[in-house]
Design a protein around this motif. Structure first.
Motif, PDB file in Angstrom:
ATOM      1  N   GLY A 272       0.802  -1.205   0.000  1.00  0.00           N
ATOM      2  CA  GLY A 272       0.000   0.000   0.000  1.00  0.00           C
ATOM      3  C   GLY A 272       0.835   1.255   0.000  1.00  0.00           C
ATOM      4  N   GLU A 273       2.070   1.159   0.342  1.00  0.00           N
ATOM      5  CA  GLU A 273       2.937   2.331   0.394  1.00  0.00           C
ATOM      6  C   GLU A 273       3.654   2.601  -0.923  1.00  0.00           C
ATOM      7  OE1 GLU A 273       5.525   1.624   3.657  1.00  0.00           O
ATOM      8  OE2 GLU A 273       3.892   1.392   5.071  1.00  0.00           O
ATOM      9  N   LEU A 274       3.514   1.719  -1.908  1.00  0.00           N
ATOM     10  CA  LEU A 274       4.186   1.911  -3.187  1.00  0.00           C
ATOM     11  C   LEU A 274       3.435   2.928  -4.033  1.00  0.00           C
ATOM     12  CD1 LEU A 274       5.166  -1.697  -4.330  1.00  0.00           C
ATOM     13  CD2 LEU A 274       6.672   0.071  -3.488  1.00  0.00           C
ATOM     14  N   THR A 275       4.189   3.752  -4.700  1.00  0.00           N
ATOM     15  CA  THR A 275       3.596   4.680  -5.662  1.00  0.00           C
ATOM     16  C   THR A 275       3.631   4.012  -7.033  1.00  0.00           C
ATOM     17  OG1 THR A 275       5.730   5.711  -6.113  1.00  0.00           O
ATOM     18  CG2 THR A 275       4.421   6.661  -4.327  1.00  0.00           C
ATOM     19  N   TRP A 276       3.166   4.732  -8.052  1.00  0.00           N
ATOM     20  CA  TRP A 276       3.207   4.169  -9.399  1.00  0.00           C
ATOM     21  C   TRP A 276       4.635   3.867  -9.831  1.00  0.00           C
ATOM     22  CZ3 TRP A 276      -0.565   2.047 -11.835  1.00  0.00           C
ATOM     23  CH2 TRP A 276      -1.875   2.411 -11.540  1.00  0.00           C
ATOM     24  N   THR A 277       5.564   4.652  -9.420  1.00  0.00           N
ATOM     25  CA  THR A 277       6.967   4.412  -9.759  1.00  0.00           C
ATOM     26  C   THR A 277       7.435   3.088  -9.164  1.00  0.00           C
ATOM     27  OG1 THR A 277       7.335   6.799  -9.711  1.00  0.00           O
ATOM     28  CG2 THR A 277       9.275   5.400  -9.704  1.00  0.00           C
ATOM     29  N   GLY A 278       7.052   2.829  -7.946  1.00  0.00           N
ATOM     30  CA  GLY A 278       7.423   1.578  -7.297  1.00  0.00           C
ATOM     31  C   GLY A 278       6.837   0.370  -8.005  1.00  0.00           C
ATOM     32  N   TRP A 279       5.578   0.468  -8.416  1.00  0.00           N
ATOM     33  CA  TRP A 279       4.941  -0.636  -9.131  1.00  0.00           C
ATOM     34  C   TRP A 279       5.609  -0.876 -10.484  1.00  0.00           C
ATOM     35  CZ3 TRP A 279       1.936  -4.142  -7.107  1.00  0.00           C
ATOM     36  CH2 TRP A 279       1.228  -3.852  -5.935  1.00  0.00           C
ATOM     37  N   ILE A 280       5.974   0.196 -11.175  1.00  0.00           N
ATOM     38  CA  ILE A 280       6.632   0.060 -12.480  1.00  0.00           C
ATOM     39  C   ILE A 280       8.008  -0.575 -12.320  1.00  0.00           C
ATOM     40  CG2 ILE A 280       7.633   1.361 -14.411  1.00  0.00           C
ATOM     41  CD1 ILE A 280       5.249   3.289 -14.131  1.00  0.00           C
ATOM     42  N   VAL A 281       8.776  -0.134 -11.326  1.00  0.00           N
ATOM     43  CA  VAL A 281      10.102  -0.714 -11.082  1.00  0.00           C
ATOM     44  C   VAL A 281       9.968  -2.197 -10.715  1.00  0.00           C
ATOM     45  CG1 VAL A 281      12.093  -0.670  -9.514  1.00  0.00           C
ATOM     46  CG2 VAL A 281      11.212   1.459 -10.471  1.00  0.00           C
ATOM     47  N   MET A 282       8.991  -2.534  -9.895  1.00  0.00           N
ATOM     48  CA  MET A 282       8.787  -3.915  -9.495  1.00  0.00           C
ATOM     49  C   MET A 282       8.406  -4.768 -10.712  1.00  0.00           C
ATOM     50  SD  MET A 282       6.498  -5.519  -6.413  1.00  0.00           S
ATOM     51  CE  MET A 282       4.984  -4.796  -6.998  1.00  0.00           C
ATOM     52  N   ALA A 283       7.559  -4.267 -11.592  1.00  0.00           N
ATOM     53  CA  ALA A 283       7.154  -5.013 -12.782  1.00  0.00           C
ATOM     54  C   ALA A 283       8.325  -5.205 -13.740  1.00  0.00           C
ATOM     55  CB  ALA A 283       6.010  -4.288 -13.483  1.00  0.00           C
ATOM     56  N   VAL A 284       9.140  -4.174 -13.922  1.00  0.00           N
ATOM     57  CA  VAL A 284      10.302  -4.278 -14.806  1.00  0.00           C
ATOM     58  C   VAL A 284      11.306  -5.285 -14.252  1.00  0.00           C
ATOM     59  CG1 VAL A 284      12.318  -2.998 -15.670  1.00  0.00           C
ATOM     60  CG2 VAL A 284      10.037  -1.999 -15.840  1.00  0.00           C
ATOM     61  N   CYS A 285      11.538  -5.270 -12.955  1.00  0.00           N
ATOM     62  CA  CYS A 285      12.466  -6.221 -12.340  1.00  0.00           C
ATOM     63  C   CYS A 285      11.945  -7.652 -12.468  1.00  0.00           C
ATOM     64  CB  CYS A 285      12.713  -5.867 -10.878  1.00  0.00           C
ATOM     65  SG  CYS A 285      13.714  -4.387 -10.665  1.00  0.00           S
ATOM     66  N   MET A 286      10.651  -7.839 -12.287  1.00  0.00           N
ATOM     67  CA  MET A 286      10.082  -9.172 -12.425  1.00  0.00           C
ATOM     68  C   MET A 286      10.211  -9.652 -13.869  1.00  0.00           C
ATOM     69  SD  MET A 286       6.375 -10.667 -11.234  1.00  0.00           S
ATOM     70  CE  MET A 286       5.484  -9.403 -12.101  1.00  0.00           C
ATOM     71  N   PHE A 287       9.950  -8.776 -14.825  1.00  0.00           N
ATOM     72  CA  PHE A 287      10.105  -9.138 -16.233  1.00  0.00           C
ATOM     73  C   PHE A 287      11.561  -9.496 -16.544  1.00  0.00           C
ATOM     74  CE2 PHE A 287      11.145  -7.864 -20.582  1.00  0.00           C
ATOM     75  CZ  PHE A 287      10.314  -8.718 -21.285  1.00  0.00           C
ATOM     76  N   ALA A 288      12.506  -8.707 -16.045  1.00  0.00           N
ATOM     77  CA  ALA A 288      13.923  -8.970 -16.282  1.00  0.00           C
ATOM     78  C   ALA A 288      14.338 -10.309 -15.661  1.00  0.00           C
ATOM     79  CB  ALA A 288      14.775  -7.839 -15.719  1.00  0.00           C
ATOM     80  N   PHE A 289      13.855 -10.616 -14.474  1.00  0.00           N
ATOM     81  CA  PHE A 289      14.173 -11.870 -13.810  1.00  0.00           C
ATOM     82  C   PHE A 289      13.709 -13.054 -14.662  1.00  0.00           C
ATOM     83  CE2 PHE A 289      12.550 -15.377 -11.212  1.00  0.00           C
ATOM     84  CZ  PHE A 289      13.730 -15.810 -10.634  1.00  0.00           C
ATOM     85  N   TRP A 290      12.448 -13.030 -15.119  1.00  0.00           N
ATOM     86  CA  TRP A 290      11.929 -14.146 -15.904  1.00  0.00           C
ATOM     87  C   TRP A 290      12.591 -14.226 -17.272  1.00  0.00           C
ATOM     88  CZ3 TRP A 290      10.220 -18.093 -13.645  1.00  0.00           C
ATOM     89  CH2 TRP A 290       9.523 -18.002 -12.458  1.00  0.00           C
ATOM     90  N   ALA A 291      12.978 -13.102 -17.837  1.00  0.00           N
ATOM     91  CA  ALA A 291      13.693 -13.114 -19.118  1.00  0.00           C
ATOM     92  C   ALA A 291      15.043 -13.811 -18.965  1.00  0.00           C
ATOM     93  CB  ALA A 291      13.871 -11.698 -19.648  1.00  0.00           C
TER      94      ALA A 291
END
Length: 95
Positions: A6-25
């Motif tokens: 709940g404390e994440l902003t949109w920037t935090g969600w975007i960074v988390m999504a990019v990191c998850m994508f990079a990990f699976w790639a």
């Protein structure tokens, strides 16, 4: 009380999504590299020891076959679809 998400902003969600994508790639890339067949000594390549022409040349060098048989077999290996008889080609070397 809000959770940690709940404390994440949109920037935090975007960074988390990019990191998850990079990990699976990276995981998919590493798995694909494990099963590649175009490596130098991988299953898709013919090793020099199993190349028929190299084996024929080695047998000739050892003296296992004479020059007429070498030439005839070499012609068969070089021109597999040729219908000319082997006896007719013996003694003729075409490079």
């Amino acid at each position: 009380m809000m959770g940690w998400a709940g404390e994440l902003t949109w920037t935090g969600w975007i960074v988390m999504a990019v990191c998850m994508f990079a990990f699976w790639a990276v995981v998919i890339y590493l798995v694909a590299m494990m099963f590649r067949t175009d490596r130098a000594n991988g299953p898709g390549r013919t090793s020099p020891e199993s190349d028929p022409l190299r084996l024929l040349e080695a047998g000739f060098a050892r003296g296992d076959i004479d020059s007429e048989e070498f030439v005839a077999r070499r012609q068969v290996l070089m021109h597999p679809g040729d219908t000319t008889s082997v006896e007719h080609r013996q003694g003729q070397v075409h490079d």
